[in-house]
Design a protein around this motif. Structure first.
Motif, PDB file in Angstrom:
ATOM      1  N   MET A 171     -64.677 -13.204  50.102  1.00 55.13           N
ATOM      2  CA  MET A 171     -63.264 -13.554  50.221  1.00 55.13           C
ATOM      3  C   MET A 171     -62.507 -13.233  48.935  1.00 55.13           C
ATOM      4  SD  MET A 171     -63.100 -17.008  52.547  1.00 55.13           S
ATOM      5  CE  MET A 171     -61.381 -16.685  52.942  1.00 55.13           C
ATOM      6  N   GLU A 172     -63.130 -13.494  47.779  1.00 57.91           N
ATOM      7  CA  GLU A 172     -62.469 -13.176  46.510  1.00 57.91           C
ATOM      8  C   GLU A 172     -62.217 -11.667  46.375  1.00 57.91           C
ATOM      9  OE1 GLU A 172     -63.538 -16.535  43.186  1.00 57.91           O
ATOM     10  OE2 GLU A 172     -65.058 -15.007  43.577  1.00 57.91           O
ATOM     11  N   GLU A 173     -63.206 -10.883  46.795  1.00 50.46           N
ATOM     12  CA  GLU A 173     -63.054  -9.435  46.709  1.00 50.46           C
ATOM     13  C   GLU A 173     -62.016  -8.922  47.708  1.00 50.46           C
ATOM     14  OE1 GLU A 173     -66.937  -7.915  47.353  1.00 50.46           O
ATOM     15  OE2 GLU A 173     -67.697  -8.435  45.345  1.00 50.46           O
ATOM     16  N   GLY A 174     -61.992  -9.521  48.887  1.00 54.63           N
ATOM     17  CA  GLY A 174     -61.095  -9.032  49.933  1.00 54.63           C
ATOM     18  C   GLY A 174     -59.696  -9.607  49.869  1.00 54.63           C
ATOM     19  N   ILE A 175     -59.558 -10.893  49.427  1.00 52.60           N
ATOM     20  CA  ILE A 175     -58.255 -11.573  49.465  1.00 52.60           C
ATOM     21  C   ILE A 175     -57.567 -11.550  48.116  1.00 52.60           C
ATOM     22  CG2 ILE A 175     -57.114 -13.789  49.893  1.00 52.60           C
ATOM     23  CD1 ILE A 175     -59.373 -14.410  51.858  1.00 52.60           C
ATOM     24  N   GLY A 176     -58.340 -11.823  47.084  1.00 49.35           N
ATOM     25  CA  GLY A 176     -57.776 -11.709  45.751  1.00 49.35           C
ATOM     26  C   GLY A 176     -57.480 -13.016  45.053  1.00 49.35           C
ATOM     27  N   PHE A 177     -57.619 -14.197  45.732  1.00 50.44           N
ATOM     28  CA  PHE A 177     -57.394 -15.420  44.960  1.00 50.44           C
ATOM     29  C   PHE A 177     -58.715 -15.987  44.450  1.00 50.44           C
ATOM     30  CE2 PHE A 177     -58.858 -18.206  48.205  1.00 50.44           C
ATOM     31  CZ  PHE A 177     -58.231 -17.922  49.412  1.00 50.44           C
ATOM     32  N   LYS A 178     -58.605 -16.850  43.420  1.00 57.98           N
ATOM     33  CA  LYS A 178     -59.776 -17.362  42.723  1.00 57.98           C
ATOM     34  C   LYS A 178     -60.303 -18.607  43.423  1.00 57.98           C
ATOM     35  CE  LYS A 178     -62.736 -17.707  39.306  1.00 57.98           C
ATOM     36  NZ  LYS A 178     -63.839 -16.736  39.203  1.00 57.98           N
ATOM     37  N   ILE A 179     -61.629 -18.642  43.641  1.00 54.99           N
ATOM     38  CA  ILE A 179     -62.268 -19.795  44.277  1.00 54.99           C
ATOM     39  C   ILE A 179     -63.358 -20.305  43.345  1.00 54.99           C
ATOM     40  CG2 ILE A 179     -63.523 -20.664  46.280  1.00 54.99           C
ATOM     41  CD1 ILE A 179     -62.408 -18.298  47.877  1.00 54.99           C
ATOM     42  N   SER A 180     -63.207 -21.555  42.835  1.00 54.71           N
ATOM     43  CA  SER A 180     -64.252 -22.172  42.009  1.00 54.71           C
ATOM     44  C   SER A 180     -65.130 -23.047  42.903  1.00 54.71           C
ATOM     45  CB  SER A 180     -63.641 -23.010  40.890  1.00 54.71           C
ATOM     46  OG  SER A 180     -62.917 -24.106  41.409  1.00 54.71           O
ATOM     47  N   PHE A 181     -66.431 -23.015  42.656  1.00 56.36           N
ATOM     48  CA  PHE A 181     -67.386 -23.709  43.537  1.00 56.36           C
ATOM     49  C   PHE A 181     -68.331 -24.533  42.677  1.00 56.36           C
ATOM     50  CE2 PHE A 181     -71.301 -23.293  46.397  1.00 56.36           C
ATOM     51  CZ  PHE A 181     -70.922 -24.357  47.195  1.00 56.36           C
ATOM     52  N   ASP A 182     -68.245 -25.874  42.841  1.00 56.79           N
ATOM     53  CA  ASP A 182     -69.108 -26.800  42.090  1.00 56.79           C
ATOM     54  C   ASP A 182     -70.049 -27.475  43.089  1.00 56.79           C
ATOM     55  OD1 ASP A 182     -70.284 -28.569  40.387  1.00 56.79           O
ATOM     56  OD2 ASP A 182     -68.490 -29.764  39.986  1.00 56.79           O
ATOM     57  N   TYR A 183     -71.313 -27.080  43.041  1.00 56.27           N
ATOM     58  CA  TYR A 183     -72.299 -27.552  44.028  1.00 56.27           C
ATOM     59  C   TYR A 183     -73.352 -28.370  43.291  1.00 56.27           C
ATOM     60  CZ  TYR A 183     -75.790 -27.257  47.824  1.00 56.27           C
ATOM     61  OH  TYR A 183     -76.701 -27.527  48.822  1.00 56.27           O
ATOM     62  N   THR A 184     -73.381 -29.693  43.556  1.00 57.50           N
ATOM     63  CA  THR A 184     -74.373 -30.552  42.894  1.00 57.50           C
ATOM     64  C   THR A 184     -75.203 -31.347  43.901  1.00 57.50           C
ATOM     65  OG1 THR A 184     -72.722 -32.321  42.664  1.00 57.50           O
ATOM     66  CG2 THR A 184     -72.985 -30.800  40.800  1.00 57.50           C
ATOM     67  N   LEU A 185     -75.249 -30.847  45.136  1.00 53.56           N
ATOM     68  CA  LEU A 185     -76.112 -31.509  46.125  1.00 53.56           C
ATOM     69  C   LEU A 185     -77.566 -31.362  45.711  1.00 53.56           C
ATOM     70  CD1 LEU A 185     -74.667 -30.509  49.627  1.00 53.56           C
ATOM     71  CD2 LEU A 185     -74.710 -32.781  48.638  1.00 53.56           C
ATOM     72  N   PRO A 186     -78.359 -32.443  45.816  1.00 53.44           N
ATOM     73  CA  PRO A 186     -79.792 -32.307  45.504  1.00 53.44           C
ATOM     74  C   PRO A 186     -80.476 -31.438  46.554  1.00 53.44           C
ATOM     75  CG  PRO A 186     -79.340 -34.460  46.475  1.00 53.44           C
ATOM     76  CD  PRO A 186     -78.008 -33.804  46.251  1.00 53.44           C
TER      77      PRO A 186
END
Length: 499
Positions: free
Chosen positions: A378-393
């Motif tokens: 999506m970032e490559e195709g759309i152009g907006f920035k997406i931050s992803f914080d994943y802390t699930l065990p």
């Protein structure tokens, strides 16, 4: 006293002697004569005692008589018995006295007026006797004031109970332990169309729908033990129509059951109508979602068809042309074959990219990897920035179906943000807390009115997916300030699913 009597008394005293040799006062210090005994007996009576001759002169009386009347011994000797009664009762008391002398015994109840003018109700009885050669009347009396006060209180309470019972707007019934009516109020008669006289010849079972009575028999045995029962009952009006009721039953006194029966027919109709309306709304929403899914599938097919036509088909066509040219001419054949191979490799790459966009693995689903891959595309195709914080065990036991639904929820929301929010940045956080999975998504777009957009297909899809796993969804948004999506879903494992 004779010698034998003295010896018997002496033996009794020895038996009753205390361990230190002393003796009770009544035996050691006082031996009563016959006349003293009769005086003691008279004064030990709980009520009043009196002896009067046929002229009405008092000959003997006890101390209770003096206390009750308020007169002294000297005064009583001069008082006629009728002086203790209200003039309105004189005829009654004269008649009662004549009956004693005529029949030998009589009893009555009357108010006695003491010296202070206080009145107290007494039970009086009398017997005719010969005393010292004279015809006399011997009588006793018991103060009935407390009994009368208690009876008045009971009557007052009964009157209050009857007033409340009859004026109550709720239908009330009283039955014996066999269910036979012993009392009903006017509201009960009105509810079922019977008169009170008719109901008092009936059993409560005759008012209950036979089918329900068979399924749910009356439990008077539990009521007899003091258990309180509250249940729904379908009952039958005199005209045969059914009445839906709530019955509140409990033990009443020692041998009765009291019940309050409320007519809830209209309430139940309204509840069923609301439930039906809710089901129809759900059905319409499901149909709307189904149409949206079909529409989305058609768009997906069109997109895949366009991709195949514009990219894959063109590459394959070019490869075919190179191979055809190589077949027809020997000069430069190797270059045409090499070019064809490169075109086929490009085709394979295009198909792989297309597959990764639209196909999600169902087994061994790696949620973190799949979300990261989707974000990259999506970032490559759309152009907006997406931050992803994943802390699930690491939770290898979490259902793949749950992980896939979380993936689709994030995908749906990102598509909504792309299409409608005009956002340049999206933050995604995933973490676990108290056996709940939390998914927080925040964008800096234009926001929207929840009341207007909450029925949109995208939001409805998200809500339905979350609620299908007993989760909760909270939207926070206002026009111009972006939107926040807070999702909480119970962590469902394969073990819990099987159990």
């Amino acid at each position: 006293m004779n010698t034998n009597s003295d010896k018997a008394i002496g033996d009794a005293l020895k038996i009753l002697s205390f361990t230190d040799g002393s003796q009770p006062y009544s035996f050691a210090n006082r031996l009563i004569e016959e006349n003293e005994l009769s005086e003691l007996v008279i004064n030990c009576l709980p009520g009043i005692f009196y002896l009067q001759d046929h002229t009405g002169r008092y000959l003997r009386w006890n101390l209770n008589f003096e206390k009750a009347s308020g007169y002294s011994r000297t005064e009583i000797e001069k008082i006629h018995p009728l002086a203790f009664f209200d003039p309105a009762d004189h005829d009654k008391m004269n008649a009662a006295t004549r009956k004693v002398y005529k029949e030998g015994y009589n009893e009555t109840e009357a108010e006695i007026i003491n010296k202070n003018g206080d009145r107290k109700l007494y039970y009086l009885n009398g017997s005719s006797v010969i005393y010292e050669g004279k015809l006399c009347l011997l009588g006793t009396g018991i103060d009935l004031t407390e009994r009368e006060r208690a009876q008045r209180k009971i009557k007052d309470n009964e009157k209050k109970y009857r007033s409340l019972f009859e004026q109550a707007s709720d239908p009330i019934l009283v039955t014996d332990f066999k269910g036979n009516f012993t009392d009903v109020n006017g509201s009960f008669c009105k509810l079922f169309g019977y008169t009170k006289k008719e109901l008092l010849r009936m059993n409560v079972a005759s008012l209950i729908c036979p089918t329900q009575l068979k399924e749910k028999p009356m439990r008077n045995d539990l009521l007899m033990k003091g258990k309180h029962i509250f249940r729904d009952r379908v009952m039958v009006h005199k005209d045969g129509s059914l009445i839906e009721t709530e019955a509140n039953l409990k033990k009443f006194g020692e041998d009765s059951i009291m019940g309050i029966v409320r007519d809830v027919t209209e309430i139940r109709k309204l509840q069923r109508a609301m439930e039906l309306e809710k089901m129809e709304q759900i059905d319409q929403e499901q149909k709307k979602i189904t149409r949206a899914v079909i529409k989305a599938q058609e768009r997906e097919r069109n997109f895949i068809g366009k991709e195949l036509h514009d990219n894959v088909n063109q590459l394959l066509a070019s490869a075919r042309m190179c191979l055809s040219t190589a077949k027809l001419t020997s000069a430069g054949k190797k270059d045409f074959v090499d070019k064809s191979i490169r075109l086929i490799d490009a085709t394979i790459f295009e198909i792989r990219v297309l597959s990764r966009k639209h196909v999600t693995p169902l087994k061994g689903f790696d949620l973190k990897d799949q979300v990261q891959s989707m974000i990259k595309i999506m970032e490559e195709g759309i152009g907006f920035k997406i931050s992803f914080d994943y802390t699930l065990p690491d939770q290898p036991d979490i259902l793949d179906d749950l992980k896939l639904n979380i993936y689709r929820i994030i995908q749906e929301h990102l598509n909504n943000v792309y299409k409608h929010a005009s956002a340049s940045r999206v933050q995604i956080k995933m973490f676990a807390e108290d056996k709940w999975i939390h998914i927080l998504m925040h964008d800096n777009g234009i926001g929207f009115e929840v009341g207007i957009k909450k029925n949109g297909v995208g939001i409805v899809n998200i809500v339905n997916r979350v609620e299908s796993f007993n989760g909760k969804v909270i939207f926070e948004t206002n026009p111009g300030v972006g939107s926040k999506l807070d999702i909480r879903i119970p962590m469902v494992s394969r073990t819990r699913e099987l159990s």
